[in-house]
Design a protein around this motif. Structure first.
Motif, mmCIF file in Angstrom:
data_model
loop_
_atom_site.group_PDB
_atom_site.id
_atom_site.type_symbol
_atom_site.label_atom_id
_atom_site.label_comp_id
_atom_site.label_asym_id
_atom_site.label_seq_id
_atom_site.Cartn_x
_atom_site.Cartn_y
_atom_site.Cartn_z
ATOM 1 N N ASN A 125 -10.278 26.279 -29.424
ATOM 2 C CA ASN A 125 -11.088 25.577 -30.423
ATOM 3 C C ASN A 125 -12.222 26.429 -31.006
ATOM 4 O OD1 ASN A 125 -9.631 23.122 -30.195
ATOM 5 N ND2 ASN A 125 -10.738 22.646 -28.303
ATOM 6 N N GLU A 126 -12.255 27.718 -30.664
ATOM 7 C CA GLU A 126 -13.342 28.580 -31.126
ATOM 8 C C GLU A 126 -12.992 29.155 -32.502
ATOM 9 O OE1 GLU A 126 -13.864 31.477 -28.108
ATOM 10 O OE2 GLU A 126 -14.286 29.988 -26.541
ATOM 11 N N ASN A 128 -8.285 43.257 -32.053
ATOM 12 C CA ASN A 128 -7.952 41.940 -31.503
ATOM 13 C C ASN A 128 -7.632 40.991 -32.655
ATOM 14 O OD1 ASN A 128 -7.676 39.591 -30.056
ATOM 15 N ND2 ASN A 128 -9.857 39.389 -29.566
ATOM 16 N N VAL A 129 -6.365 40.622 -32.796
ATOM 17 C CA VAL A 129 -5.957 39.730 -33.895
ATOM 18 C C VAL A 129 -6.030 38.261 -33.509
ATOM 19 C CG1 VAL A 129 -4.442 41.446 -34.948
ATOM 20 C CG2 VAL A 129 -3.514 39.860 -33.237
ATOM 21 N N LYS A 130 -6.264 37.967 -32.236
ATOM 22 C CA LYS A 130 -6.231 36.568 -31.790
ATOM 23 C C LYS A 130 -7.189 35.654 -32.554
ATOM 24 C CE LYS A 130 -6.560 37.689 -27.382
ATOM 25 N NZ LYS A 130 -6.682 37.542 -25.911
ATOM 26 N N PRO A 131 -8.440 36.075 -32.819
ATOM 27 C CA PRO A 131 -9.332 35.182 -33.567
ATOM 28 C C PRO A 131 -8.793 34.820 -34.953
ATOM 29 C CG PRO A 131 -10.588 36.942 -32.530
ATOM 30 C CD PRO A 131 -9.140 37.302 -32.389
ATOM 31 N N VAL A 153 -5.475 27.890 -43.992
ATOM 32 C CA VAL A 153 -5.511 29.352 -43.949
ATOM 33 C C VAL A 153 -4.096 29.905 -43.808
ATOM 34 C CG1 VAL A 153 -6.375 31.376 -42.707
ATOM 35 C CG2 VAL A 153 -7.837 29.347 -42.950
ATOM 36 N N VAL A 154 -3.734 30.806 -44.723
ATOM 37 C CA VAL A 154 -2.444 31.498 -44.704
ATOM 38 C C VAL A 154 -2.723 32.967 -44.391
ATOM 39 C CG1 VAL A 154 -0.353 32.089 -45.993
ATOM 40 C CG2 VAL A 154 -1.535 29.909 -46.432
ATOM 41 N N ILE A 164 -7.441 30.824 -36.421
ATOM 42 C CA ILE A 164 -7.852 30.021 -37.581
ATOM 43 C C ILE A 164 -6.699 29.831 -38.564
ATOM 44 C CG2 ILE A 164 -10.247 30.808 -37.381
ATOM 45 C CD1 ILE A 164 -9.731 32.522 -39.943
ATOM 46 N N THR A 165 -5.521 30.366 -38.235
ATOM 47 C CA THR A 165 -4.384 30.356 -39.157
ATOM 48 C C THR A 165 -3.580 29.066 -39.036
ATOM 49 O OG1 THR A 165 -4.189 32.767 -39.128
ATOM 50 C CG2 THR A 165 -2.219 31.523 -39.748
#
Length: 372
Positions: free
Chosen positions: A177-178, A259-262, A194-195, A266-267
């Motif tokens: 949820n961050e 780091n692509v996780k963030p 978000v795309v 949001i995607t």
């Protein structure tokens, strides 16, 4: 106490490409009580994965080169390293690192395996010729998808092929949820869909088509933002194509990210427009993070995505169809959420990192056993 089996990975670079990213990710899961891992790469400016490997006890060396010919010239240095560190098995990745690694392995009398991360038929003609001249030096070739395997069957015997599908760390790549901090940083309104895509900016990724789709969707919807994560030789071209969207402020270039996780967190929709692929790591990561996927049906992608169940597929280059699928998911939240849930389930069940590493270690034991 048994001596550890010493494995040497040889790869062109340790930048943020799919094959390169796999090395630190698999290292997290490998049994380091039984195996010792060494890594050699050649392009010193592409070193983003070095720290992640060293954190997990990998031993990294750069034999500096600036092109494929110079990589080939590093064969004597490879032989010296193999002998000095008593390497028991070499694991090569990507064509020119594979060519140099196979020749060095033969000279040092060490077994070698090679992972084919792409469709061999897509390589430059010189690369294909040099690869085929040395391919039989491999004890085993590991294609990462059925598509890659099929291309190799034209000149490699079944006895030398073992399919091991790419995997992803489904524990690490879990949505949370961050979200708000990154949205605020990128100035993306909370209500926006978000795309996203994450890719090396090169021709095969067809990011020009990503921009065309973004323009078409933005003309219909005001509540959609587009994010591109990555960098590469086509960056200036893509920036130029994006100017109308940059003006209205609904497209964001995140640059190269360790780091692509963030960004996946949001995607809502992960859009992949490639003309060809192996089995793309970024796609697996996005699906593991619970993103609804719209992608081209190329390479190993149809082996991952069940069309209409865990994502939506279109033919490569069919911008209208891809845009139609993105539009459908923007308008239909229930479908978008269902595809996202099914995407993660698909990865957890069939493309876990744990499964991939177990299969790799079986290979290492088999081909290094006579040298233990």
């Amino acid at each position: 106490m048994l001596e550890k089996v010493k494995i040497l990975h040889i790869i062109k670079s340790l930048g943020r490409g799919g094959a390169e990213m796999l090395l630190p990710e698999t290292l997290k899961y490998h049994d380091k009580h039984k195996f010792e891992f060494h890594y050699i790469f050649f392009l010193p400016w592409k070193n983003q994965m070095v720290e992640a490997i060293e954190i997990h006890s990998g031993k990294v060396t750069c034999l500096e080169a600036s092109n494929n010919i110079q990589i080939f010239q590093k064969v004597p240095a490879l032989i010296q390293y193999i002998r000095q560190h008593r390497i028991q098995l070499i694991h090569c990745h990507l064509p020119w690192a594979g060519i140099a690694g196979r020749i060095a392995a033969k000279a040092a009398n060490v077994p070698v395996v090679y992972t084919e991360h792409n469709n061999f038929s897509r390589y430059h003609s010189l690369t294909k010729i040099a690869s085929r001249l040395t391919m039989q030096l491999n004890q085993l070739i590991i294609p990462v998808s059925g598509d890659a395997e099929q291309a190799l069957r034209k000149f490699v015997s079944d006895a030398k092929l073992k399919l091991i599908l790419n995997g992803v760390d489904t524990v690490a790549f879990t949505r949370n949820n961050e979200k708000q901090d990154l949205r605020r940083e990128l100035n993306i309104p909370e209500e926006h869909i978000v795309v996203t895509t994450a890719a090396v900016f090169r021709e095969q990724k067809r990011l020009d088509n990503f921009i065309k789709i973004a323009k078409g969707v933005s003309a219909k919807f005001k509540n959609v933002s587009f994010v591109l994560v990555g960098d590469g030789p086509e960056k200036e071209k893509i920036l130029e194509l994006s100017k109308p969207l940059l003006t209205v402020g609904n497209i964001y270039f995140a640059g190269l990210q360790q780091n692509v996780k963030p960004y996946f967190n949001i995607t809502d929709i992960y859009l992949m427009t490639s003309d060809f692929e192996g089995l793309p790591i970024a796609l697996l990561e996005a699906m593991s993070m619970g993103c609804a996927v719209v992608a081209t049906s190329v390479g190993g992608i149809p082996e991952v995505i069940e069309n209409g169940v865990s994502g939506l597929l279109s033919q490569a280059g069919d911008v209208d169809s891809l845009e139609k699928d993105v539009t459908l998911l923007i308008e239909n939240k229930d479908m978008r959420v269902d595809l996202a849930i099914k995407a993660r389930e698909r990865i957890v069940q069939h493309f876990s990192m744990k499964k991939m590493v177990q299969e790799l270690e079986d290979v290492y034991r088999q081909y290094a056993k006579d040298r233990v």
